[in-house]
Enzyme design. Sequence first.
Site, PDB file in Angstrom:
ATOM      1  N   GLN A   1      19.387  -1.252  -4.597  1.00  7.49           N
ATOM      2  CA  GLN A   1      18.793  -1.020  -3.297  1.00  7.49           C
ATOM      3  C   GLN A   1      19.588  -1.236  -2.065  1.00  7.49           C
ATOM      4  OE1 GLN A   1      16.046   0.792  -3.055  1.00  7.49           O
ATOM      5  NE2 GLN A   1      16.241   1.080  -0.783  1.00  7.49           N
TER       6      GLN A   1
ATOM      7  N   LYS B   1       9.287   3.825  -6.760  1.00 11.16           N
ATOM      8  CA  LYS B   1      10.338   4.301  -7.859  1.00 11.16           C
ATOM      9  C   LYS B   1      10.128   3.758  -9.132  1.00 11.16           C
ATOM     10  CE  LYS B   1      14.729   4.192  -4.790  1.00 11.16           C
ATOM     11  NZ  LYS B   1      15.859   3.472  -4.252  1.00 11.16           N
TER      12      LYS B   1
ATOM     13  N   ASP C   1      22.728   7.059  -7.990  1.00  8.30           N
ATOM     14  CA  ASP C   1      22.905   7.313  -6.460  1.00  8.30           C
ATOM     15  C   ASP C   1      24.097   8.076  -5.949  1.00  8.30           C
ATOM     16  OD1 ASP C   1      21.041   6.920  -4.456  1.00  8.30           O
ATOM     17  OD2 ASP C   1      21.725   4.963  -4.021  1.00  8.30           O
TER      18      ASP C   1
END
Length: 292
Positions: free
Chosen positions: A98, A54, A121
Amino acid sequence: MSATIIDGKAIAETVRGEAADRAAALEAATGVKPGLAVVLVGNDPASEVYVRNKARLTVAAGMASFEHKLRANTSEADLIALVERLNADPLVHGILVQMPLPGHIDSDRVVLAIDPAKDVDGLTPANAGRLVLGRGGLVPCTPQGCIILAKHALGPDLAGKEALVIGRSILVGKPVALLLQAESCTVTMAHSKTHDLAGHCRRADILVAAVGRPEMVKGDWIKPGAVVIDVGINRIAQEGGKTRLVGDVAYEEAREVAGAITPVPGGVGPMTIACLLQNTVTAAEAQVRPGA
């Protein structure tokens, strides 16, 4: 005749390029470089690799990357305090914590702490509610990638297609069903306990498998010519102690029946990070140019 293989790597590269162009345009117009903060708690090897990827792709797209690696014993209070600092940081336009988190941390509380405007997200109740109501907002990355892949196979107009989503998770199943509905598909949601699951599959023009069971969907379940989007990532044992990755669809069987299919790996997976970068630019644009 074998199915067309939907190349998620190539499509993701295009999506990342579009995100890079938008990021460059925003910086040229406003002086603001979109910034993504990724928080990793603990040292799970798979998560560490994912976070590194990422960060690398964020920088490659011309954006700022902020990595926060915390010890596995970090308290929930300390993690939430970090999220609140990132909420207030004007250089950070997107925040991703995460998952999974260590067992002593309540992931729901952490997600609730994220500013919905920076929730790249798409997991906060505010963004989930906007998705349900059809009011825009930041959409979960993997479901967004599934729609892009389906359109790559079928064209931009999915209206009227029969779609089946296998899986009902808040991360993939539910949001991808809502996105398909927004495209005017006729959507059925199924799961591992659905009666006559094979029969439901055989009626689907678009089949999204996100149930987390290796090769559960067999080739003779697929409607001839259907588009199969396989979200599953399952590691299964092989002889000699080795393992390999497979999806939720029996790929070799299904590719002989389907019109188009995503491989595992190399299908949906690359799209997740690409859509994360798109969401980061979208968040930055909204924060820099509110109401534009």
